[in-house]
Scaffold this active site. Structure first.
Site, PDB file in Angstrom:
ATOM      1  N   ARG A 102       2.494  19.894   6.858  1.00  0.00           N
ATOM      2  CA  ARG A 102       3.494  18.883   7.028  1.00  0.00           C
ATOM      3  C   ARG A 102       4.608  19.666   8.206  1.00  0.00           C
ATOM      4  O   ARG A 102       4.739  19.398   9.298  1.00  0.00           O
ATOM      5  CB  ARG A 102       4.177  18.244   6.344  1.00  0.00           C
ATOM      6  CG  ARG A 102       3.223  17.523   5.302  1.00  0.00           C
ATOM      7  CD  ARG A 102       3.825  16.279   4.418  1.00  0.00           C
ATOM      8  NE  ARG A 102       4.639  15.326   5.040  1.00  0.00           N
ATOM      9  CZ  ARG A 102       5.786  15.280   5.337  1.00  0.00           C
ATOM     10  NH1 ARG A 102       6.596  16.060   4.801  1.00  0.00           N
ATOM     11  NH2 ARG A 102       6.196  14.316   5.980  1.00  0.00           N
ATOM     12  N   GLU A 135       0.794  -1.208   0.063  1.00  0.00           N
ATOM     13  CA  GLU A 135       0.022  -0.126  -0.139  1.00  0.00           C
ATOM     14  C   GLU A 135       0.794   1.370  -0.052  1.00  0.00           C
ATOM     15  O   GLU A 135       0.803   2.058   1.053  1.00  0.00           O
ATOM     16  CB  GLU A 135      -0.877  -0.077   1.428  1.00  0.00           C
ATOM     17  CG  GLU A 135      -1.829  -1.291   1.398  1.00  0.00           C
ATOM     18  CD  GLU A 135      -2.548  -1.401   2.734  1.00  0.00           C
ATOM     19  OE1 GLU A 135      -2.171  -0.506   3.575  1.00  0.00           O
ATOM     20  OE2 GLU A 135      -3.144  -2.031   2.939  1.00  0.00           O
ATOM     21  N   PRO A 136       1.780   1.493  -1.024  1.00  0.00           N
ATOM     22  CA  PRO A 136       2.747   2.585  -0.893  1.00  0.00           C
ATOM     23  C   PRO A 136       1.847   3.974  -1.412  1.00  0.00           C
ATOM     24  O   PRO A 136       0.937   3.945  -2.214  1.00  0.00           O
ATOM     25  CB  PRO A 136       3.577   2.477  -1.998  1.00  0.00           C
ATOM     26  CG  PRO A 136       2.740   1.263  -2.938  1.00  0.00           C
ATOM     27  CD  PRO A 136       1.888   0.823  -2.152  1.00  0.00           C
ATOM     28  N   GLY A 137       2.237   4.976  -0.739  1.00  0.00           N
ATOM     29  CA  GLY A 137       1.587   6.514  -1.100  1.00  0.00           C
ATOM     30  C   GLY A 137       2.800   7.298  -1.313  1.00  0.00           C
ATOM     31  O   GLY A 137       2.925   7.663  -2.390  1.00  0.00           O
ATOM     32  N   ARG A 138       3.414   7.479  -0.046  1.00  0.00           N
ATOM     33  CA  ARG A 138       4.499   8.724  -0.300  1.00  0.00           C
ATOM     34  C   ARG A 138       5.415   8.430  -1.365  1.00  0.00           C
ATOM     35  O   ARG A 138       5.890   9.169  -2.166  1.00  0.00           O
ATOM     36  CB  ARG A 138       5.122   8.898   1.229  1.00  0.00           C
ATOM     37  CG  ARG A 138       6.063  10.102   1.373  1.00  0.00           C
ATOM     38  CD  ARG A 138       6.826   9.637   2.554  1.00  0.00           C
ATOM     39  NE  ARG A 138       5.942   9.673   3.741  1.00  0.00           N
ATOM     40  CZ  ARG A 138       5.593  10.559   4.478  1.00  0.00           C
ATOM     41  NH1 ARG A 138       5.973  11.867   4.367  1.00  0.00           N
ATOM     42  NH2 ARG A 138       4.863  10.387   5.721  1.00  0.00           N
ATOM     43  N   TYR A 180       4.318  18.234  11.784  1.00  0.00           N
ATOM     44  CA  TYR A 180       5.328  17.430  12.405  1.00  0.00           C
ATOM     45  C   TYR A 180       6.707  17.564  12.381  1.00  0.00           C
ATOM     46  O   TYR A 180       7.743  17.084  12.538  1.00  0.00           O
ATOM     47  CB  TYR A 180       5.290  16.489  11.347  1.00  0.00           C
ATOM     48  CG  TYR A 180       4.280  15.541  10.843  1.00  0.00           C
ATOM     49  CD1 TYR A 180       3.226  15.040  11.464  1.00  0.00           C
ATOM     50  CD2 TYR A 180       3.622  15.881   9.426  1.00  0.00           C
ATOM     51  CE1 TYR A 180       1.848  14.338  10.934  1.00  0.00           C
ATOM     52  CE2 TYR A 180       2.547  15.334   8.788  1.00  0.00           C
ATOM     53  CZ  TYR A 180       1.688  14.749   9.756  1.00  0.00           C
ATOM     54  OH  TYR A 180       0.440  14.096   9.295  1.00  0.00           O
ATOM     55  N   CYS A 216      -2.652  33.552  10.527  1.00  0.00           N
ATOM     56  CA  CYS A 216      -2.322  34.255  11.868  1.00  0.00           C
ATOM     57  C   CYS A 216      -2.128  32.882  12.979  1.00  0.00           C
ATOM     58  O   CYS A 216      -2.965  32.921  13.766  1.00  0.00           O
ATOM     59  CB  CYS A 216      -3.800  35.082  12.421  1.00  0.00           C
ATOM     60  SG  CYS A 216      -4.168  36.023  11.216  1.00  0.00           S
TER      61      CYS A 216
HETATM   62  N1  LLP Z   1      -1.806   2.124   4.354  1.00  0.00           N
HETATM   63  C1  LLP Z   1      -2.454   2.471   5.168  1.00  0.00           C
HETATM   64  C2  LLP Z   1      -3.343   1.696   6.107  1.00  0.00           C
HETATM   65  C3  LLP Z   1      -1.899   3.604   5.864  1.00  0.00           C
HETATM   66  O1  LLP Z   1      -2.565   4.217   7.062  1.00  0.00           O
HETATM   67  C4  LLP Z   1      -0.944   4.622   5.145  1.00  0.00           C
HETATM   68  C5  LLP Z   1      -0.616   5.850   5.581  1.00  0.00           C
HETATM   69  C6  LLP Z   1      -0.405   4.173   4.121  1.00  0.00           C
HETATM   70  C7  LLP Z   1      -0.746   2.775   3.793  1.00  0.00           C
HETATM   71  C8  LLP Z   1       0.544   4.795   2.927  1.00  0.00           C
HETATM   72  O2  LLP Z   1       1.698   5.092   3.943  1.00  0.00           O
HETATM   73  P1  LLP Z   1       2.873   5.700   3.065  1.00  0.00           P
HETATM   74  O3  LLP Z   1       3.416   4.838   2.095  1.00  0.00           O
HETATM   75  O4  LLP Z   1       2.416   7.032   2.268  1.00  0.00           O
HETATM   76  O5  LLP Z   1       3.897   6.246   4.023  1.00  0.00           O
HETATM   77  N2  LLP Z   1       0.415  12.766   6.749  1.00  0.00           N
HETATM   78  C9  LLP Z   1       1.360  12.158   7.153  1.00  0.00           C
HETATM   79  C10 LLP Z   1       1.659  10.536   6.793  1.00  0.00           C
HETATM   80  C11 LLP Z   1       0.514   9.956   7.364  1.00  0.00           C
HETATM   81  C12 LLP Z   1       0.380   8.577   6.836  1.00  0.00           C
HETATM   82  C13 LLP Z   1      -0.672   7.642   7.177  1.00  0.00           C
HETATM   83  N3  LLP Z   1      -1.206   6.530   6.742  1.00  0.00           N
HETATM   84  C14 LLP Z   1       2.903  12.925   6.554  1.00  0.00           C
HETATM   85  O6  LLP Z   1       2.501  13.870   5.925  1.00  0.00           O
HETATM   86  O7  LLP Z   1       3.936  12.874   6.885  1.00  0.00           O
END
Ligand code: LLP
Length: 419
Positions: free
Chosen positions: A313, A274-277, A317, A344
């Site tokens: 971000r 499940e890659p996002g970032r 964080y 503000c």
């Molecule tokens: N799968 C699940 C169940 C998740 O909760 C997440 C991210 C992902 C996959 C994707 O993770 P990634 O590959 O993107 O790391 N807003 C924060 C990051 C929050 C991530 C939440 N879950 C930031 O800006 O660093």
């Protein structure tokens, strides 16, 4: 930084388009994404996975623009969603419902109904309550819901505490030690079919070991389940691979797979990720313009037209994100600036203590803004949200228009006069 960003004649380019031209055309602040970078980042997963039976479910939450989802759907991606809204986005973008995994700590019956109706790949269930609700909801429709239990493997992802999710004390998943019991109960439910196991230990993880530890724990559970007569079809290791924002020594997808895949050799289960970032972060930038430069005797401030409502971000964080001028300014002296927004709040900063040679009116680029950027933006201080633009070679496409004042007050009502 990703190789789709380059400097030509002292101007920053994304693919073959000068960022300055984009700012002229669409104004600032403005998010810009490279289609090619998204494609390359996704293909890096496909290539590293090779012959391993797999499904890459892009985590929609990291960037859910329809054109981004469409780009990935066209490459054959699956999707990891966490809400009914994300489900509709995937469908609108042409995503394949049968490649969707539905994560999230507390799905509603309404979301479950819709997901069952369109036939998603599986529900990643995070509690017994959810399991019971899903069984009942599926029964209403005379359907059988495919389920994977999200377990909490209790490994330390060594990342920021707000984005660490696989520790015992986190709200996510089911304690791995209690999982066999839950699987047994699930296996006896009429409208549930147990198909997998999953975990997600955190985000922006820059070491491979936590993933391997998590996989090893999942494999122990899978064997235990097998001995109980419960045979799974897939193992979902979640997302979380980190990217380089500054000078992090981040493993590549290939490095990660080189260590993970041997663990799965000879096994029948397919691997879900499940890659996002790692797909979107370094495929995008946020453009902004310096409105005012001022000094209080201690600090120099470059006040820009982007703010914490556009990119949360750094404020949330203390995330470090690179900021550079999009065009060289030969008449400006270098100084150290806090790059801040006009909201503000003292917490409204994008970068602190940055050496920059800039003047008022110059444009800056905030890097790695493709993930958790626009999606976390808000209208705080009644600021219309920024537009999103996709670059493809030498072409640019507006993929979300800048919000207007009408958008800002949409759905609001004045009280009847005299009330
Ligand atoms: N799968 C699940 C169940 C998740 O909760 C997440 C991210 C992902 C996959 C994707 O993770 P990634 O590959 O993107 O790391 N807003 C924060 C990051 C929050 C991530 C939440 N879950 C930031 O800006 O660093």
């Amino acid at each position: 930084m990703h190789n789709t960003i380059s400097t030509r004649h002292q101007n920053l380019y994304l693919e073959d388009v000068a960022l300055d031209d984009i700012a002229n055309q669409f104004g600032t602040p403005c998010f810009v994404y490279s289609k090619d970078a998204i494609r390359q980042n996704f293909m890096a997963y496909k290539e590293a996975l090779g012959d391993q039976d797999h499904l890459i479910c892009y985590a929609v939450k990291s960037n859910s623009n329809l054109a981004v989802l469409q780009t990935l759907a066209d490459l054959g991606a699956g999707f990891d969603i966490v809400s009914g809204g994300e489900l509709e986005r995937v469908l609108l973008a042409g995503g394949d419902a049968s490649k969707i995994v539905f994560s999230g700590v507390a799905k509603t019956a309404t979301d479950m109904r819709r997901a069952l109706q369109v036939g998603i790949h599986c529900f990643n269930v995070e509690s017994e309550t959810e399991l019971a609700l899903l069984n009942a909801t599926a029964a209403e429709q005379d359907k059988v819901a495919a389920v994977s239990v999200r377990v909490n493997p209790d490994v330390d992802a060594k990342t920021h505490p707000y984005i660490s999710t696989g520790l015992k004390e986190n709200k996510f998943g089911i304690d791995i030690n209690l999982a066999p019991e839950i699987y047994q109960r699930a296996a006896q439910m009429d409208n549930i079919s147990v198909v997998g196991v999953d975990c997600h230990i955190g985000s922006q993880i820059t070491e491979i070991k936590p993933f391997i530890d998590a996989m090893d724990r999942l494999l122990v559970l899978v064997s235990e389940l097998e001995s109980m007569g419960i045979r799974l079809n897939h193992i979902d290791i979640g997302g979380g691979l980190g990217v380089r924002y500054q000078n992090e020594d981040t493993p590549t997808v290939a490095d990660y797979m080189a260590e993970l895949l041997p663990r799965l050799e000879g096994r029948h289960e397919s691997l879900v990720m499940e890659p996002g970032r790692s797909i979107t972060a370094n495929a995008g930038v946020l453009l902004m313009e310096v409105q005012t430069i001022k000094s209080n005797g201690l600090n120099n401030f470059a006040i820009v037209d982007a703010a914490m409502n556009d990119m949360l971000r750094p404020a949330l964080y203390q995330a470090w994100m690179d900021i550079q001028p999009i065009k060289h300014n030969s008449s400006a002296q270098e100084a150290t600036y806090d790059v801040v927004g006009p909201v503000c709040e003292t917490g409204d900063f994008l970068g602190k203590g940055r050496p920059l040679a800039i003047a008022e009116g110059d444009r800056l680029c905030l890097f790695s803004a493709g993930a958790y950027g626009f999606v976390m933006s808000s209208n705080y201080n009644s600021r219309p949200r920024a537009p999103e633009v996709m670059v493809d070679g030498d072409k640019t496409y507006l993929i979300r228009a800048r919000e207007t004042i009408t958008d800002l007050v949409r759905g609001e009502q004045l009280l009847p006069t005299g009330s």
